[in-house]
Design a protein around this motif. Structure first.
Motif, PDB file in Angstrom:
ATOM      1  N   GLU A   1     -12.744   5.218   6.770  1.00 61.83           N
ATOM      2  CA  GLU A   1     -12.340   4.374   7.907  1.00 61.83           C
ATOM      3  C   GLU A   1     -11.973   3.129   6.976  1.00 61.83           C
ATOM      4  O   GLU A   1     -10.838   2.420   7.666  1.00 61.83           O
ATOM      5  CB  GLU A   1     -13.668   3.844   8.571  1.00 61.83           C
ATOM      6  CG  GLU A   1     -14.240   5.020   9.396  1.00 61.83           C
ATOM      7  CD  GLU A   1     -15.574   4.856  10.221  1.00 61.83           C
ATOM      8  OE1 GLU A   1     -15.910   3.673   9.931  1.00 61.83           O
ATOM      9  OE2 GLU A   1     -15.999   5.768  10.949  1.00 61.83           O
ATOM     10  N   GLU A   2     -12.549   2.770   5.977  1.00 61.66           N
ATOM     11  CA  GLU A   2     -11.921   1.438   5.120  1.00 61.66           C
ATOM     12  C   GLU A   2     -10.501   1.702   4.849  1.00 61.66           C
ATOM     13  O   GLU A   2      -9.520   0.432   4.558  1.00 61.66           O
ATOM     14  CB  GLU A   2     -12.820   1.054   4.089  1.00 61.66           C
ATOM     15  CG  GLU A   2     -14.270   0.500   4.485  1.00 61.66           C
ATOM     16  CD  GLU A   2     -14.101  -0.696   5.368  1.00 61.66           C
ATOM     17  OE1 GLU A   2     -13.393  -1.633   4.930  1.00 61.66           O
ATOM     18  OE2 GLU A   2     -15.042  -1.097   6.250  1.00 61.66           O
ATOM     19  N   CYS A   3      -9.907   3.066   4.686  1.00 59.90           N
ATOM     20  CA  CYS A   3      -8.705   3.019   3.948  1.00 59.90           C
ATOM     21  C   CYS A   3      -7.799   3.158   5.155  1.00 59.90           C
ATOM     22  O   CYS A   3      -6.408   3.485   4.872  1.00 59.90           O
ATOM     23  CB  CYS A   3      -8.826   4.408   3.377  1.00 59.90           C
ATOM     24  SG  CYS A   3      -9.666   4.292   1.679  1.00 59.90           S
ATOM     25  N   GLY A   4      -8.192   3.061   6.544  1.00 62.53           N
ATOM     26  CA  GLY A   4      -6.925   2.891   7.710  1.00 62.53           C
ATOM     27  C   GLY A   4      -6.499   4.392   7.474  1.00 62.53           C
ATOM     28  O   GLY A   4      -6.859   5.599   7.675  1.00 62.53           O
ATOM     29  N   ASP A   5      -4.944   4.162   7.690  1.00 59.23           N
ATOM     30  CA  ASP A   5      -4.009   5.211   7.668  1.00 59.23           C
ATOM     31  C   ASP A   5      -4.202   6.274   6.650  1.00 59.23           C
ATOM     32  O   ASP A   5      -3.882   7.571   6.446  1.00 59.23           O
ATOM     33  CB  ASP A   5      -2.683   4.868   7.751  1.00 59.23           C
ATOM     34  CG  ASP A   5      -2.265   4.081   9.186  1.00 59.23           C
ATOM     35  OD1 ASP A   5      -3.169   4.333  10.114  1.00 59.23           O
ATOM     36  OD2 ASP A   5      -1.281   3.427   9.337  1.00 59.23           O
ATOM     37  N   ASN A   6      -4.655   5.889   5.314  1.00 58.67           N
ATOM     38  CA  ASN A   6      -5.156   6.805   4.223  1.00 58.67           C
ATOM     39  C   ASN A   6      -6.526   7.379   4.409  1.00 58.67           C
ATOM     40  O   ASN A   6      -6.597   8.101   3.294  1.00 58.67           O
ATOM     41  CB  ASN A   6      -4.750   5.952   2.921  1.00 58.67           C
ATOM     42  CG  ASN A   6      -3.443   5.718   2.696  1.00 58.67           C
ATOM     43  OD1 ASN A   6      -2.416   6.278   3.108  1.00 58.67           O
ATOM     44  ND2 ASN A   6      -3.268   4.340   2.342  1.00 58.67           N
ATOM     45  N   GLY A   7      -7.179   7.310   5.309  1.00 62.14           N
ATOM     46  CA  GLY A   7      -8.495   7.984   5.437  1.00 62.14           C
ATOM     47  C   GLY A   7      -8.206   9.490   5.425  1.00 62.14           C
ATOM     48  O   GLY A   7      -9.349   9.971   4.813  1.00 62.14           O
TER      49      GLY A   7
END
Length: 201
Positions: free
Chosen positions: A176-182
């Motif tokens: 979730e913290e990585c956004g699109d890279n999740g």
């Protein structure tokens, strides 16, 4: 032919050996405490001369400081970060202990004792030993010494690598913290795929 004679030094009676080197030059070796020690050295010197393993005493007086630039010149293909790490290690650990030393006077026992003093920093100790050994390799190649006293010295063991394993909830939070890279985080965590394999797909 060699000759042995005693003389009076400030520290007492000493013995000297006068001999001829392979180039026919007359030389003198002084400082022997006993005649027996002088004879023993003389016998070894004759063997080295006759077997072609004789080394010019003047070359043995070369210091580590004077050879180190040649060692570094051989490492210019390394990354700047690696060269900086080597330079830092040289300045902090190697140069203060060995820089002034003549290559012919360094013993393996001394190197082992030095290693034991910094063994707790395993990676630094290994790098420091590599620098000293590499510099002494040049001395061997140039026939300044017979063997490298830094080779064969036991390397300090590296501490076991600490492996951190995330729980499923921690993986989800990280994704979730990585956004699109999740999605990349979730894929790597659940499939065992390496990062290089992931980005190539």
């Amino acid at each position: 032919m060699a000759s042995i004679a005693k003389y009076q030094a400030a520290s007492g009676v000493r013995w000297r050996v006068q001999y001829t080197d392979p180039t026919k030059k007359r030389r003198t070796k002084t400082g022997f405490k006993t005649k027996k020690a002088a004879k023993h050295w003389c016998a070894e010197n004759i063997i080295e001369r006759n077997t072609g393993s004789w080394i010019d005493p003047q070359k043995q007086r070369t210091t580590i400081d004077s050879l180190h630039p040649r060692f570094i010149a051989q490492k210019q293909h390394l990354a700047p970060s690696s060269l900086k790490a080597m330079d830092d290690t040289w300045r902090k650990y190697v140069q203060p202990r060995w820089g002034h030393r003549e290559v012919g006077g360094i013993t393996q026992l001394e190197v082992e004792e030095w290693m034991s003093g910094i063994a707790k920093q395993a990676s630094v100790a290994r790098r420091a030993l590599g620098i000293l050994a590499g510099t002494l390799d040049i001395a061997v190649k140039e026939r300044r010494i017979h063997t490298n006293p830094a080779r064969g010295v036991p390397l300090p063991k590296k501490p076991p690598q600490k492996i951190v394993t995330l729980t499923p909830k921690q993986v989800e939070a990280l994704a979730e913290e990585c956004g699109d890279n999740g999605i990349i985080v979730q894929t790597l965590a659940t499939t065992g795929m390496r990062y290089g394999e992931q980005i190539s797909t």
